[in-house]
Design a protein around this motif. Sequence first.
Motif, PDB file in Angstrom:
ATOM      1  N   HIS A  69       0.849  -1.195   0.000  1.00 13.97           N
ATOM      2  CA  HIS A  69       0.000   0.000   0.000  1.00 13.97           C
ATOM      3  C   HIS A  69       0.879   1.237   0.000  1.00 13.97           C
ATOM      4  CE1 HIS A  69      -2.770  -3.085   1.514  1.00 13.97           C
ATOM      5  NE2 HIS A  69      -3.710  -2.342   0.951  1.00 13.97           N
ATOM      6  N   SER A  70       0.609   2.128  -0.928  1.00  9.05           N
ATOM      7  CA  SER A  70       1.343   3.393  -0.945  1.00  9.05           C
ATOM      8  C   SER A  70       0.457   4.499  -0.371  1.00  9.05           C
ATOM      9  CB  SER A  70       1.755   3.751  -2.377  1.00  9.05           C
ATOM     10  OG  SER A  70       2.240   5.076  -2.377  1.00  9.05           O
ATOM     11  N   PHE A  71       0.980   5.206   0.611  1.00  8.03           N
ATOM     12  CA  PHE A  71       0.228   6.296   1.239  1.00  8.03           C
ATOM     13  C   PHE A  71       0.545   7.638   0.593  1.00  8.03           C
ATOM     14  CE2 PHE A  71      -1.577   4.211   5.072  1.00  8.03           C
ATOM     15  CZ  PHE A  71      -0.977   2.961   4.940  1.00  8.03           C
ATOM     16  N   HIS A  72       1.370   7.617  -0.449  1.00 10.43           N
ATOM     17  CA  HIS A  72       1.786   8.864  -1.098  1.00 10.43           C
ATOM     18  C   HIS A  72       0.691   9.406  -2.021  1.00 10.43           C
ATOM     19  CE1 HIS A  72       5.895   8.814   0.297  1.00 10.43           C
ATOM     20  NE2 HIS A  72       6.056   7.559  -0.119  1.00 10.43           N
ATOM     21  N   ASP A  73       0.670  10.729  -2.134  1.00 10.88           N
ATOM     22  CA  ASP A  73      -0.306  11.338  -3.046  1.00 10.88           C
ATOM     23  C   ASP A  73       0.271  11.507  -4.444  1.00 10.88           C
ATOM     24  OD1 ASP A  73       1.547  13.268  -2.573  1.00 10.88           O
ATOM     25  OD2 ASP A  73       0.146  14.773  -1.784  1.00 10.88           O
ATOM     26  N   ARG A  74       1.417  10.899  -4.698  1.00 12.88           N
ATOM     27  CA  ARG A  74       2.083  10.984  -6.010  1.00 12.88           C
ATOM     28  C   ARG A  74       2.578   9.589  -6.387  1.00 12.88           C
ATOM     29  NH1 ARG A  74       7.213  10.562  -3.865  1.00 12.88           N
ATOM     30  NH2 ARG A  74       7.167  11.197  -1.678  1.00 12.88           N
ATOM     31  N   PRO A  75       2.840   9.390  -7.668  1.00 10.26           N
ATOM     32  CA  PRO A  75       3.355   8.070  -8.052  1.00 10.26           C
ATOM     33  C   PRO A  75       4.731   7.861  -7.442  1.00 10.26           C
ATOM     34  CG  PRO A  75       2.790   9.398  -9.987  1.00 10.26           C
ATOM     35  CD  PRO A  75       2.711  10.304  -8.816  1.00 10.26           C
ATOM     36  N   VAL A  76       5.020   6.631  -7.053  1.00 10.61           N
ATOM     37  CA  VAL A  76       6.363   6.348  -6.522  1.00 10.61           C
ATOM     38  C   VAL A  76       6.883   5.048  -7.110  1.00 10.61           C
ATOM     39  CG1 VAL A  76       6.298   7.527  -4.293  1.00 10.61           C
ATOM     40  CG2 VAL A  76       5.328   5.247  -4.476  1.00 10.61           C
ATOM     41  N   GLU A  77       8.204   5.021  -7.221  1.00 10.02           N
ATOM     42  CA  GLU A  77       8.849   3.813  -7.703  1.00 10.02           C
ATOM     43  C   GLU A  77       9.489   3.144  -6.488  1.00 10.02           C
ATOM     44  OE1 GLU A  77      11.351   4.807 -10.964  1.00 10.02           O
ATOM     45  OE2 GLU A  77      12.008   2.703 -11.139  1.00 10.02           O
ATOM     46  N   ILE A  78       9.242   1.869  -6.333  1.00  9.74           N
ATOM     47  CA  ILE A  78       9.849   1.196  -5.188  1.00  9.74           C
ATOM     48  C   ILE A  78      10.587  -0.069  -5.648  1.00  9.74           C
ATOM     49  CG2 ILE A  78       8.210   2.006  -3.446  1.00  9.74           C
ATOM     50  CD1 ILE A  78       6.895  -0.838  -3.661  1.00  9.74           C
ATOM     51  N   ALA A  79      11.487  -0.500  -4.813  1.00 12.98           N
ATOM     52  CA  ALA A  79      12.182  -1.762  -5.067  1.00 12.98           C
ATOM     53  C   ALA A  79      12.323  -2.483  -3.733  1.00 12.98           C
ATOM     54  CB  ALA A  79      13.563  -1.497  -5.665  1.00 12.98           C
ATOM     55  N   PHE A  80      12.089  -3.765  -3.756  1.00  3.42           N
ATOM     56  CA  PHE A  80      12.217  -4.510  -2.496  1.00  3.42           C
ATOM     57  C   PHE A  80      12.633  -5.944  -2.783  1.00  3.42           C
ATOM     58  CE2 PHE A  80       7.885  -4.862  -3.988  1.00  3.42           C
ATOM     59  CZ  PHE A  80       7.562  -6.191  -3.814  1.00  3.42           C
ATOM     60  N   ARG A  81      13.236  -6.499  -1.787  1.00  4.06           N
ATOM     61  CA  ARG A  81      13.706  -7.879  -1.902  1.00  4.06           C
ATOM     62  C   ARG A  81      12.936  -8.734  -0.892  1.00  4.06           C
ATOM     63  NH1 ARG A  81      19.333 -10.126  -2.723  1.00  4.06           N
ATOM     64  NH2 ARG A  81      19.867  -8.042  -3.371  1.00  4.06           N
ATOM     65  N   LEU A  82      12.480  -9.867  -1.344  1.00  4.27           N
ATOM     66  CA  LEU A  82      11.752 -10.762  -0.450  1.00  4.27           C
ATOM     67  C   LEU A  82      12.693 -11.806   0.115  1.00  4.27           C
ATOM     68  CD1 LEU A  82       8.523 -11.292  -2.558  1.00  4.27           C
ATOM     69  CD2 LEU A  82       8.750  -9.998  -0.434  1.00  4.27           C
ATOM     70  N   PRO A  83      12.304 -12.442   1.189  1.00  2.00           N
ATOM     71  CA  PRO A  83      13.144 -13.532   1.670  1.00  2.00           C
ATOM     72  C   PRO A  83      13.385 -14.525   0.531  1.00  2.00           C
ATOM     73  CG  PRO A  83      11.334 -13.134   3.183  1.00  2.00           C
ATOM     74  CD  PRO A  83      11.115 -12.249   2.008  1.00  2.00           C
ATOM     75  N   GLN A  84      14.522 -15.148   0.570  1.00  2.00           N
ATOM     76  CA  GLN A  84      15.025 -16.004  -0.496  1.00  2.00           C
ATOM     77  C   GLN A  84      13.975 -16.869  -1.203  1.00  2.00           C
ATOM     78  OE1 GLN A  84      18.030 -18.238   1.215  1.00  2.00           O
ATOM     79  NE2 GLN A  84      19.384 -18.186  -0.543  1.00  2.00           N
ATOM     80  N   ASP A  85      13.172 -17.556  -0.390  1.00  2.00           N
ATOM     81  CA  ASP A  85      12.299 -18.559  -0.997  1.00  2.00           C
ATOM     82  C   ASP A  85      11.202 -17.966  -1.870  1.00  2.00           C
ATOM     83  OD1 ASP A  85      11.414 -17.480   1.360  1.00  2.00           O
ATOM     84  OD2 ASP A  85       9.956 -19.081   1.688  1.00  2.00           O
TER      85      ASP A  85
END
Length: 553
Positions: A488-504
Amino acid sequence: MINDLWYKNAVVYCLSVETFMDSNGDGVGDFEGLQRRLDYLAGLGVTAIWLMPFQTSPGRDDGYDVSDYYNVDPRYGTLGDFVEFTHGAKQRGIRVLIDLVVNHTSDEHPWFKEARADKKSRYRDWYVWSKTKPAAADEGMVFPGVQTSTWTRDKQSGEYYFHRFYEFQPDLNTANPLVQAEILKIMGFWIQLGVSGFRMDAVPFVISEKGADVAQPKEQFDMLRTFREFLQWRKGDSVILAEANVLPKENIEYFGDDGERMQMMFNFHVNQALFYAMASADTRPLVKALKDTEKLPKTGQWGIFLRNHDELDLGRLTQSQRQTVFNAFGPDKGMQLYDRGIRRRLAPMLGGDIRRLKLAYSLMYSLPGTPVLRYGDEIGMGDDLTLPERNCARTPMQWSNEPQGGFTKSEKPVLPVISEGPYGYGHVNVAFQRRDAESMLNWTERMVRMRKEAPEIGWGTCSAVDCGDPGVLILRYAWRDNVVIVIHSFHDRPVEIAFRLPQDNNDGPLIDILDGHDSRANHDRRHHMVHEPYGFRWFRAGGLDYLLKRRRA
Ligand code: NOJ
């Protein structure tokens, strides 16, 4: 086991019979009207209904002032109508929870009438008395600004009686074994008539020591175990959902270390932090609130809600956080209540912005626990701030654009139907939204289905995944072999995100279960994505064979 603990993956719909549907044209909603709307609720997909108080009452606190625990208030129908209703709900696979208001009675309850009339009455000791006005009489009011004391002199007996809430709600002396036995009897009665449990009102006060000389009241937690044991003996799958706005460190006392007390509690802590996140686009306090409330016994469950029939209580936020929420969602004094909260409905609080509304509800359906939806939320109903205190957000359900929103044929509904402005029934009603595939109503129906199909949220272990942006909340649920990720993005503007999940979870794609835009990790093993303003996405990790896995589970 999975289906036995039905409340873990339920969707609860809360309503007041009085303002839902009037079948006989007297302006007051009734059980027959509600019965006629059961197919509507079944269509929405909810699995449980929580009924606000409907027992006989003078109605000075919207039914939270009961004068006969063993009857339906005649304005709403008869016990026969009630049983027809629970039967009808059962036929549709919907369970019924009802409010259990036993911290206090109405001052018109025969027990209190007898108790005040005769000091030797067997009911005298069912209430809490003091010969003189206790020193702390002007402290601890639940409704500051409206309620002036917690001890009031009873003219008839010349003594003071204790009332945590309004003066017409004398507290029951819950330490009295006869009162405790009566509470069990009340539960047993309604269980027999088909309910699956109770939303227990004001639990910390029910179990608190009471009395003029009690300086530091302690909670008698064992009482909760007694309630629970009794219920389970009478009907094994019945539950208690506790209203207890307490500090996180106290929660476990309500659930019990081994889950031997309440099965469910409303998560007030997360609720307040969530509103702060929506006001500030800072989810850090929310992540902390989730962490602070993550420890539950296996059978325990949170009730997740946005707004309820009371004010949005912000009392546990810091002063500056509270001010941020006030500024964003309830800047005028008339929107605020009891020095701690906001009395508006959600849609007007969010300026009617459909993107923010959907963000809020998507969170409600996907935060750890069982969502509790309030009637009218599914069509984005508004409020009427000309009504006193909390009544502003308790107006009748808006079914159509017919007079009185189709709620009643009477010209004098029990509370005014919202007829003007952007939330008037001419614009906001079930009939219109039913015909519009993109309406809030149809969206809600899809979300309810999605929530039920993601039992990982109700059952799984939840952890926050950091993407370096405090305005974006990523939660990962793991349950058995399945993983669900909600963002969920709480920003009032578009945002680019990157995230890493646990290995599996990094091997297969993340399957988008709302919109169909799947995601694959890049060569850096991170997922990169753009979120629209207030955007949200629900994913399932591990590919499509989750259905197979679920069947095996
Ligand atoms: C909590 C209920 O939610 C509220 O509406 C009521 O006024 C008090 N308890 C007293 O019963």
